[in-house]
Design a protein around this motif. Structure first.
Motif, PDB file in Angstrom:
ATOM      1  N   UNK A   1       0.883  -1.302   0.072  1.00 39.08           N
ATOM      2  CA  UNK A   1       0.136  -0.037  -0.066  1.00 39.08           C
ATOM      3  C   UNK A   1       1.033   1.470   0.170  1.00 39.08           C
ATOM      4  N   UNK A   2       2.029   1.133   0.557  1.00 38.26           N
ATOM      5  CA  UNK A   2       2.874   2.246   0.941  1.00 38.26           C
ATOM      6  C   UNK A   2       4.098   1.934   1.627  1.00 38.26           C
ATOM      7  N   UNK A   3       5.211   2.875   1.482  1.00 41.36           N
ATOM      8  CA  UNK A   3       6.571   2.709   2.359  1.00 41.36           C
ATOM      9  C   UNK A   3       6.215   3.736   3.456  1.00 41.36           C
TER      10      UNK A   3
ATOM     11  N   UNK B   1       9.270   5.813  -4.932  1.00 39.96           N
ATOM     12  CA  UNK B   1       7.876   4.979  -4.574  1.00 39.96           C
ATOM     13  C   UNK B   1       6.993   4.695  -5.893  1.00 39.96           C
ATOM     14  N   UNK B   2       6.747   6.042  -6.429  1.00 38.53           N
ATOM     15  CA  UNK B   2       5.974   5.789  -7.543  1.00 38.53           C
ATOM     16  C   UNK B   2       6.450   5.129  -8.778  1.00 38.53           C
ATOM     17  N   UNK B   3       7.861   5.385  -8.758  1.00 41.31           N
ATOM     18  CA  UNK B   3       8.528   4.486 -10.032  1.00 41.31           C
ATOM     19  C   UNK B   3       8.281   3.223  -9.857  1.00 41.31           C
ATOM     20  N   UNK B   4       8.342   2.818  -8.578  1.00 40.43           N
ATOM     21  CA  UNK B   4       8.327   1.241  -8.172  1.00 40.43           C
ATOM     22  C   UNK B   4       6.942   0.784  -7.917  1.00 40.43           C
ATOM     23  N   UNK B   5       5.917   1.329  -8.249  1.00 37.04           N
ATOM     24  CA  UNK B   5       4.725   1.004  -7.712  1.00 37.04           C
ATOM     25  C   UNK B   5       3.808   1.163  -6.580  1.00 37.04           C
ATOM     26  N   UNK B   6       4.238   2.143  -5.632  1.00 39.06           N
ATOM     27  CA  UNK B   6       3.698   2.259  -4.662  1.00 39.06           C
ATOM     28  C   UNK B   6       3.768   3.823  -4.240  1.00 39.06           C
ATOM     29  N   UNK B   7       3.400   4.064  -2.871  1.00 36.68           N
ATOM     30  CA  UNK B   7       3.412   5.566  -2.310  1.00 36.68           C
ATOM     31  C   UNK B   7       4.252   5.545  -1.342  1.00 36.68           C
ATOM     32  N   UNK B   8       4.743   6.945  -1.048  1.00 37.70           N
ATOM     33  CA  UNK B   8       5.720   7.244   0.182  1.00 37.70           C
ATOM     34  C   UNK B   8       4.757   7.740   1.250  1.00 37.70           C
ATOM     35  N   UNK B   9       4.842   7.312   2.374  1.00 38.97           N
ATOM     36  CA  UNK B   9       4.016   7.817   3.706  1.00 38.97           C
ATOM     37  C   UNK B   9       4.957   7.736   4.820  1.00 38.97           C
ATOM     38  N   UNK B  10       4.403   7.372   5.902  1.00 37.69           N
ATOM     39  CA  UNK B  10       4.976   7.358   7.179  1.00 37.69           C
ATOM     40  C   UNK B  10       4.426   8.701   8.098  1.00 37.69           C
ATOM     41  N   UNK B  11       5.558   8.994   9.080  1.00 39.61           N
ATOM     42  CA  UNK B  11       5.241  10.056   9.732  1.00 39.61           C
ATOM     43  C   UNK B  11       6.392  10.851  10.230  1.00 39.61           C
ATOM     44  N   UNK B  12       6.275  12.365  10.564  1.00 35.39           N
ATOM     45  CA  UNK B  12       7.239  13.061  10.878  1.00 35.39           C
ATOM     46  C   UNK B  12       7.086  13.374  12.312  1.00 35.39           C
ATOM     47  N   UNK B  13       8.279  14.306  12.855  1.00 37.60           N
ATOM     48  CA  UNK B  13       8.271  14.709  14.224  1.00 37.60           C
ATOM     49  C   UNK B  13       7.514  15.889  14.461  1.00 37.60           C
ATOM     50  N   UNK B  14       6.855  15.819  15.828  1.00 32.16           N
ATOM     51  CA  UNK B  14       6.160  17.029  16.351  1.00 32.16           C
ATOM     52  C   UNK B  14       5.124  17.553  15.665  1.00 32.16           C
ATOM     53  N   UNK B  15       4.095  16.801  15.404  1.00 35.92           N
ATOM     54  CA  UNK B  15       2.976  17.412  14.710  1.00 35.92           C
ATOM     55  C   UNK B  15       2.278  18.405  15.487  1.00 35.92           C
ATOM     56  N   UNK B  16       2.545  18.494  16.711  1.00 34.37           N
ATOM     57  CA  UNK B  16       1.363  19.205  17.648  1.00 34.37           C
ATOM     58  C   UNK B  16       1.827  20.738  17.582  1.00 34.37           C
ATOM     59  N   UNK B  17       2.983  21.233  17.369  1.00 36.04           N
ATOM     60  CA  UNK B  17       3.280  22.604  17.491  1.00 36.04           C
ATOM     61  C   UNK B  17       3.888  23.044  16.375  1.00 36.04           C
ATOM     62  N   UNK B  18       3.670  24.304  16.051  1.00 42.00           N
ATOM     63  CA  UNK B  18       4.319  25.036  14.843  1.00 42.00           C
ATOM     64  C   UNK B  18       5.523  25.470  15.129  1.00 42.00           C
TER      65      UNK B  18
END
Length: 658
Positions: free
Chosen positions: A231-233, A316-333
């Protein structure tokens, strides 16, 4: 053909079910997957084993291939985790092996003043540093005996050699030296539960290309079908590694992000050389400091977006999937700036946006985090976003009633646009078979089945329905970029000016518990002409081009008018109101529903998601006929105008237009 069709149908049915994150497998993969299916899950997140060389060991890659092939045969979904532990980018040390030049870098500053007498000496950079990259001196206006005004337009570069520079100052001059070193001590590289390895520079194309070569290519070379079947990486918490992670620590350096081509990129983008004004990235000794810092961190955000998330998503698109996951510190700008330059720019370049939730306790939930992801999903046109559920913060509170806390947090997230859940709140697969004793987990079979039924039912009920807004809160990241200066400690949260926007935004988001409803919009949304009223939280600075466009809107500024970046002139249009006045207006009227306090509402096309964030059942009044879907029990019930809708504690229902 019939078998493949049935598998496709099964994958479609599983798309909203939860995926447990499984990093380690026993030899009997089928037994694990039997239990995963029996517990109601739709697939897994998994990775190449980390022992004995990670992806450099073909046997490890083969083990992942065996697992994913079995998942495909069963019609189960899988996401490929791209690291051993985290943060993603290091590839368990393979990326930097033999390539120390690819390490995360930061630039620090040293300054020397001469007031009454000349100063002449040699300065040598710290032995742990790479070397000096720029040195400059300026004249000072000393007519004010209290202040020394630096005349930045008198900048005179100073020659330097490696780590040494000769400082030769006349009376009334000041010199600055800028030095590069690794971004490491005190950063997220050190403060994580996975490792203390050195990390790559995510501003560097060469570093990210190397990461792809050692972490991604071997997986594809070992199994040409593996990415196309996923589904994704899943990437996990890459960052710039120049900010310090702990408030209680102090180090020798205050770093800004650095990459060898950064000054050239700045000049190309903005039309002037930033080097003569580099001190203003660290201090407010000239009114231009706020404007140049905003430009600098916006460039950082766009560079990370291009070199890391954008480059890996293209792979990822070139190899048939999507790039996803998550990053740091979503809560504060403020953390969006210190870790990425511009968090939203970085996530917009992914294939499918994602976030982490560590505070899995509904009553002290960070409502800002899903609102940011809701904005990004809207801008990208995805069906929603991914969430990693990881009860880590306030764990003692979570553990008092873990199942209900998890259900409640999931209800909030899905109401606000989450459509794929991965979890470290793990199933107790050992209940299925004695052979699974390694898979202890927290949720039993009954709880796991309930969670999957509840989550998939709630997501399916909102499928293909877009969230609707008539009011947007402005994502004023430029205010934070303009104020952000590096420090040699992690006390960013104590900077009241830097965090003023976050506090104002958090107060607005918390007002949702009284029935308010709004989306979030950034500069590109405003400049693109997004439709709706605009609320600008408490800020000191706003981009001039955004302010000019806001003249076309019904706009309210909370607290006071901000100043225009570049000129310092105050905005002179729109309304100024207090936070209390804005909250009262946002909460006035409930559309077709009369909701008690503590209920959240998100309006969709033809439906409303209603979530009860109270510890007891509440009753919502339908003001016109409707149909209520309750994912708690899978029922649909017609209600008339004036009838009550019972919503259990920490549960959500979907109210459809009749």
């Amino acid at each position: 053909d019939s078998a493949m069709k049935n598998k496709d149908i099964k994958v479609g049915q599983n798309k909203y079910k939860i995926n447990p994150i499984i990093h380690g497998w026993i030899d009997d993969v089928d037994l694990v997957l039997d239990a995963v299916e029996d517990f109601g899950f739709g697939g897994v997140v998994t990775n190449v084993p980390g022992k004995d060389g990670f992806t450099s060991n073909p046997d490890n890659v083969k083990k992942l291939s065996v697992v994913t092939e079995k998942l495909r045969e069963r019609g189960l979904e899988y996401w490929i985790y791209d690291e051993v532990g985290y943060p993603s980018g290091q590839a368990n040390g393979l990326t930097l092996a033999g390539h120390p030049e690819l390490k995360a870098k930061g630039m620090y500053m040293r300054k020397f003043e001469a007031f009454l007498t000349p100063e002449k000496f040699d300065y040598s950079a710290d032995e742990t540093s790479d070397g000096i990259v720029y040195a400059v001196k300026y004249e000072m206006d000393l007519t004010d005996n209290v202040e020394a005004k630096i005349l930045f337009d008198t900048a005179t570069p100073i020659e330097f050699d490696g780590k040494t520079v000769k400082i030769d100052l006349n009376a009334g001059e000041i010199a600055y030296v800028f030095i590069v070193r690794d971004g490491y001590e005190g950063t997220h590289s050190v403060h994580n539960v996975s490792s203390r390895k050195k990390y790559i520079n995510i501003l560097s194309e060469e570093a990210v290309d190397r990461f792809l070569k050692v972490a991604y290519d071997p997986i594809y070379e070992g199994d040409k079908n593996i990415y196309g079947g996923s589904r994704a990486v899943f990437t996990d918490e890459p960052s710039l590694m120049t900010a310090l992670a702990r408030q209680y620590e102090t180090f020798n350096y205050a770093l800004i992000p650095y990459e060898k081509m950064l000054f050239d990129k700045f000049t190309e983008r903005y039309g002037f050389d930033p080097k003569p004004l580099l001190p203003l990235l660290y201090e407010d000794t000239d009114s231009r400091s706020f404007d140049i810092r905003q430009k600098f961190y916006e460039l950082i955000g766009d560079t990370v977006a291009s070199t890391y998330s954008g480059k890996i998503n293209e792979y990822c698109l070139a190899h048939g999937t999507l790039f996803s996951g998550h990053y740091l510190a979503e809560e504060n700008v403020y953390e969006h700036v210190m870790d990425y330059g511009n968090y939203v720019s970085v996530l917009e370049k992914t294939g499918y946006p994602g976030m982490d939730i560590l505070q899995v306790t509904p009553e002290d939930f960070f409502f800002t985090a899903p609102k940011f992801l809701q904005m990004i999903a809207r801008k990208k046109g995805t069906d929603g976003y991914m969430v990693e559920l990881c009860p880590f913060f306030t764990a003692e509170v979570f553990k008092r009633n873990p199942f209900e806390n998890a259900v409640g947090s999931l209800g909030i997230l899905i109401s606000y646009g989450a459509r794929k859940i991965h979890t470290y709140y793990s199933p107790r697969l050992s209940e299925y078979s004695p052979g699974l004793s390694n898979y202890g987990g927290s949720t039993n079979r009954e709880q796991s089945r309930y969670l999957n039924s509840y989550v998939s039912g709630l997501c399916a009920a909102l499928e293909n329905r877009k969230a609707k807004f008539d009011t947007f809160v402005y994502y004023a990241i430029e205010d934070v970029q303009a104020k952000f200066v590096p420090t040699n400690s992690g006390r960013y949260e104590r900077d009241s000016a830097l965090t003023a926007y976050d506090r104002s935004l958090r107060s607005l988001c918390d007002a949702l518990t009284h029935g308010a409803e709004f989306g979030v919009a950034d500069a590109r949304d405003i400049l693109g002409g997004i439709k709706g009223k605009i609320i600008v939280p408490e800020i000191d600075y706003i981009r001039a081009d955004v302010a000019e466009k806001l003249k076309d809107y019904d706009v309210t500024f909370i607290g006071a008018y901000p100043a225009l970046l570049g000129t310092g002139e105050k905005v002179n249009f729109g309304k100024v109101k207090t936070l209390a006045e804005v909250v009262t207006e946002l909460c006035a009227g409930g559309g077709d529903l009369d909701m008690p306090d503590g209920c959240l509402r998100q309006t969709y096309e033809g439906a409303v998601a209603v979530y009860n964030n109270n510890r007891e059942t509440v009753r919502v009044t339908a003001l016109k006929p409707a149909v209520v879907f309750d994912p708690d029990n899978g029922t649909e019930t017609a209600v008339g105008a004036g009838e009550k809708i019972a919503v259990r504690s920490y549960r959500a229902v979907i109210v459809y237009e009749d």
